[in-house]
Write a protein that holds these residues in place. Sequence first.
Motif, PDB file in Angstrom:
ATOM      1  N   LEU A   1       0.835  -1.206   0.000  1.00  0.00           N
ATOM      2  CA  LEU A   1       0.000   0.000   0.000  1.00  0.00           C
ATOM      3  C   LEU A   1       0.864   1.248   0.000  1.00  0.00           C
ATOM      4  N   LEU A   2       1.860   1.301   0.884  1.00  0.00           N
ATOM      5  CA  LEU A   2       2.722   2.477   0.957  1.00  0.00           C
ATOM      6  C   LEU A   2       3.437   2.721  -0.364  1.00  0.00           C
ATOM      7  N   GLU A   3       3.937   1.657  -0.968  1.00  0.00           N
ATOM      8  CA  GLU A   3       4.667   1.789  -2.223  1.00  0.00           C
ATOM      9  C   GLU A   3       3.773   2.330  -3.331  1.00  0.00           C
ATOM     10  N   ARG A   4       2.569   1.809  -3.409  1.00  0.00           N
ATOM     11  CA  ARG A   4       1.650   2.267  -4.465  1.00  0.00           C
ATOM     12  C   ARG A   4       1.174   3.688  -4.220  1.00  0.00           C
ATOM     13  N   LEU A   5       0.922   4.020  -2.956  1.00  0.00           N
ATOM     14  CA  LEU A   5       0.496   5.388  -2.649  1.00  0.00           C
ATOM     15  C   LEU A   5       1.581   6.394  -3.010  1.00  0.00           C
ATOM     16  N   ALA A   6       2.836   6.032  -2.730  1.00  0.00           N
ATOM     17  CA  ALA A   6       3.941   6.952  -2.982  1.00  0.00           C
ATOM     18  C   ALA A   6       4.116   7.263  -4.461  1.00  0.00           C
ATOM     19  N   PHE A   7       3.740   6.316  -5.320  1.00  0.00           N
ATOM     20  CA  PHE A   7       3.950   6.505  -6.759  1.00  0.00           C
ATOM     21  C   PHE A   7       2.652   6.744  -7.520  1.00  0.00           C
ATOM     22  N   THR A   8       1.590   7.087  -6.777  1.00  0.00           N
ATOM     23  CA  THR A   8       0.298   7.338  -7.406  1.00  0.00           C
ATOM     24  C   THR A   8      -0.122   8.777  -7.149  1.00  0.00           C
ATOM     25  N   PRO A   9      -0.111   9.651  -8.162  1.00  0.00           N
ATOM     26  CA  PRO A   9      -0.480  11.047  -7.924  1.00  0.00           C
ATOM     27  C   PRO A   9      -1.988  11.276  -7.855  1.00  0.00           C
ATOM     28  N   ALA A  10      -2.772  10.432  -8.514  1.00  0.00           N
ATOM     29  CA  ALA A  10      -4.207  10.690  -8.644  1.00  0.00           C
ATOM     30  C   ALA A  10      -4.948  10.392  -7.336  1.00  0.00           C
ATOM     31  N   ARG A  11      -5.744  11.347  -6.875  1.00  0.00           N
ATOM     32  CA  ARG A  11      -6.485  11.176  -5.622  1.00  0.00           C
ATOM     33  C   ARG A  11      -7.467  10.022  -5.711  1.00  0.00           C
ATOM     34  N   THR A  12      -8.154   9.876  -6.841  1.00  0.00           N
ATOM     35  CA  THR A  12      -9.151   8.807  -6.968  1.00  0.00           C
ATOM     36  C   THR A  12      -8.495   7.432  -6.877  1.00  0.00           C
TER      37      THR A  12
ATOM     38  N   PRO B   1      13.092  -5.423   0.784  1.00  0.00           N
ATOM     39  CA  PRO B   1      13.284  -3.973   0.950  1.00  0.00           C
ATOM     40  C   PRO B   1      11.992  -3.183   1.180  1.00  0.00           C
ATOM     41  N   SER B   2      10.922  -3.492   0.454  1.00  0.00           N
ATOM     42  CA  SER B   2       9.687  -2.725   0.616  1.00  0.00           C
ATOM     43  C   SER B   2       9.081  -2.925   1.996  1.00  0.00           C
ATOM     44  N   VAL B   3       9.231  -4.137   2.554  1.00  0.00           N
ATOM     45  CA  VAL B   3       8.716  -4.401   3.897  1.00  0.00           C
ATOM     46  C   VAL B   3       9.607  -3.734   4.948  1.00  0.00           C
ATOM     47  N   ARG B   4      10.916  -3.751   4.723  1.00  0.00           N
ATOM     48  CA  ARG B   4      11.817  -3.034   5.633  1.00  0.00           C
ATOM     49  C   ARG B   4      11.423  -1.555   5.710  1.00  0.00           C
ATOM     50  N   TYR B   5      11.158  -0.986   4.548  1.00  0.00           N
ATOM     51  CA  TYR B   5      10.764   0.427   4.492  1.00  0.00           C
ATOM     52  C   TYR B   5       9.505   0.671   5.331  1.00  0.00           C
ATOM     53  N   ALA B   6       8.514  -0.203   5.204  1.00  0.00           N
ATOM     54  CA  ALA B   6       7.274  -0.035   5.957  1.00  0.00           C
ATOM     55  C   ALA B   6       7.521  -0.157   7.459  1.00  0.00           C
ATOM     56  N   ILE B   7       8.358  -1.114   7.862  1.00  0.00           N
ATOM     57  CA  ILE B   7       8.670  -1.284   9.281  1.00  0.00           C
ATOM     58  C   ILE B   7       9.334  -0.028   9.834  1.00  0.00           C
TER      59      ILE B   7
ATOM     60  N   GLY C   1       7.551   7.182  12.197  1.00  0.00           N
ATOM     61  CA  GLY C   1       6.433   8.073  11.898  1.00  0.00           C
ATOM     62  C   GLY C   1       6.701   8.895  10.649  1.00  0.00           C
ATOM     63  N   GLY C   2       5.734   9.722  10.273  1.00  0.00           N
ATOM     64  CA  GLY C   2       5.903  10.569   9.091  1.00  0.00           C
ATOM     65  C   GLY C   2       5.981   9.763   7.814  1.00  0.00           C
ATOM     66  N   LEU C   3       4.895   9.103   7.437  1.00  0.00           N
ATOM     67  CA  LEU C   3       4.928   8.208   6.273  1.00  0.00           C
ATOM     68  C   LEU C   3       5.279   8.944   4.984  1.00  0.00           C
ATOM     69  N   ARG C   4       4.722  10.118   4.788  1.00  0.00           N
ATOM     70  CA  ARG C   4       4.995  10.937   3.593  1.00  0.00           C
ATOM     71  C   ARG C   4       4.793  10.141   2.304  1.00  0.00           C
ATOM     72  N   VAL C   5       3.615   9.573   2.151  1.00  0.00           N
ATOM     73  CA  VAL C   5       3.315   8.832   0.927  1.00  0.00           C
ATOM     74  C   VAL C   5       2.146   9.467   0.172  1.00  0.00           C
ATOM     75  N   GLY C   6       1.837  10.708   0.504  1.00  0.00           N
ATOM     76  CA  GLY C   6       0.770  11.403  -0.209  1.00  0.00           C
ATOM     77  C   GLY C   6      -0.623  10.988   0.208  1.00  0.00           C
ATOM     78  N   ALA C   7      -0.749  10.429   1.415  1.00  0.00           N
ATOM     79  CA  ALA C   7      -2.074  10.039   1.914  1.00  0.00           C
ATOM     80  C   ALA C   7      -2.237  10.606   3.319  1.00  0.00           C
TER      81      ALA C   7
END
Length: 531
Positions: free
Chosen positions: A7-18, A129-135, A141-147
């Motif tokens: 989820l975090l990875e997709r949110l970070a690379f998805t600009p569209a709000r919808t 790596p993607s799971v390490r990033y989420a952990i 704190g401070g996810l900064r993924v545009g959500a």
Amino acid sequence: MRLFSALLERLAFTPARTVKLALLRAYFAEAPDPDRGYALAAIAGTLVLPAARRSLIRDIATARVDPVLFELSYDYVGDLAETVALIWPVREAAVEEPPSVSLVVETLRAATKSEMPGIVERWLDASAPSVRYAILKLMTGGLRVGASGRLAKTALAEIAGIAPDEIEEIWHGLEPPYRPLFDWIEGRESRPDPAGAPVFRPPMLAHPLEDADLAALDPEDWRAEWKWDGIRVQLVRTAGGVRLYSRTAENIGAAFPEILDALDATGEAVALDGELLVLRDGEAAPFAELQQRLNRKTPTGAMMARFPAFVRLYDILFDNGEDVRGLAFDVRRKRLEAWVERVRPERMDLSRLIPFADFSELAALREAARAASIEGLMLKRGASAYLPGRPRGMWWKWKRAPLTVDAVLMYAQRGHGKRSSYYSDFTFGLWREGEDGPELVPIGKAYFGFTDEELRFLDRWVRHHTIGRFGPVREVEKALVLEIAFDAAQRSTRHKSGIALRFPRIARIRADKPAHEADGLDAFVKAYLAH
């Protein structure tokens, strides 16, 4: 954790709000309890974990990776969690499964300081790596993924087929992992009852007033008041407690205990809308003084005495426990005036209404407002109910035009999140006469106002014109002029130039203008600080 990291990875690379909303809905529908509740808290910024110091993460990384390589990688990537997630070398084949979101939360809450490094190392060894990033993002704190929390609540509201404000009004009566909330939105239980908790109510917001809008208004239908240069707050007192909320529903009461005490002393069940200010001799101080308090979560007595907080009241939402938001503004105003007269609260007063016969009178007042630390004017329809969000045609903000100055780019630093690979934080300065001739002194920093295309231009320019390095900061050739827009300027002992800007942003890149033609500090002070 794999679902959350995806989820975090997709949110970070998805600009569209919808698309972001669709990703959040899918995650909340698929993830189990209590994982999804803790994930919701992390996105909303309400997940409280023992302080996982960034130094701890840096220490375990440099124990596993060459420190010089780590520092070079961190400098290039610009984000600690992302750097460690990518560079982490696994010692041996992982025998453990990656931890779940709830396991990370519960383990961190129970772990001692000495146990923490070993726990984190095992988690990182067991993870991609993607799971390490989420952990690591959960830890720091401070996810900064545009959500934002608001976006997550909107996704939940769409699942339930309700308005997001219905969730907002019970949010502060709930705690992570929010099982009653999920039971409600999925139809298993009725709406959670905040049971007298001092919950936040979504504020009513205004639209910027344009000339075409003003021409269509009848002065008799409108009420005018000053738009004060502080931060919008909501004060709530119920049998369940006392809260001070920012406009974005952040509980900021710990930073302003004297406001909480003053509200509690009223003994009234009330919800009020107002502007948080620092008040000196009955006058609102510049925003820079309030900012001193906003930066301190637990202020000292000296700080409170030096920067005395005050709330200028705009509106009343609940009066003696009665919801009055459905009443007209004129009626609510009378209720608010009666409440202030009856209670006489300390550290609060009324934002006065400005009498006027036509809008030309207000226009003249608006132009003279800057010297009094006032942002402009508010126009409110006398018949308007207090509605959440930004209903069209009910309230208007008529701000004064921004000021501008031509400054020279001096330093740059990488941003965070999606901007971590770009130089996007820019320090700029003005000329003054030094001992050895003209010199630049910094007057501010800006990190927005530019388009994506302009960001790419600025990033390339910084990389090609760097002349010095100070940790993450890059000093650049003094050759690029930026037109900086700002709302106000005030004197400041914290800056070498002696001034600070309110709300600076980059209005234009002046690649056409030679740096020596940028503005001077003396002329700036005479123009904007002579009073």
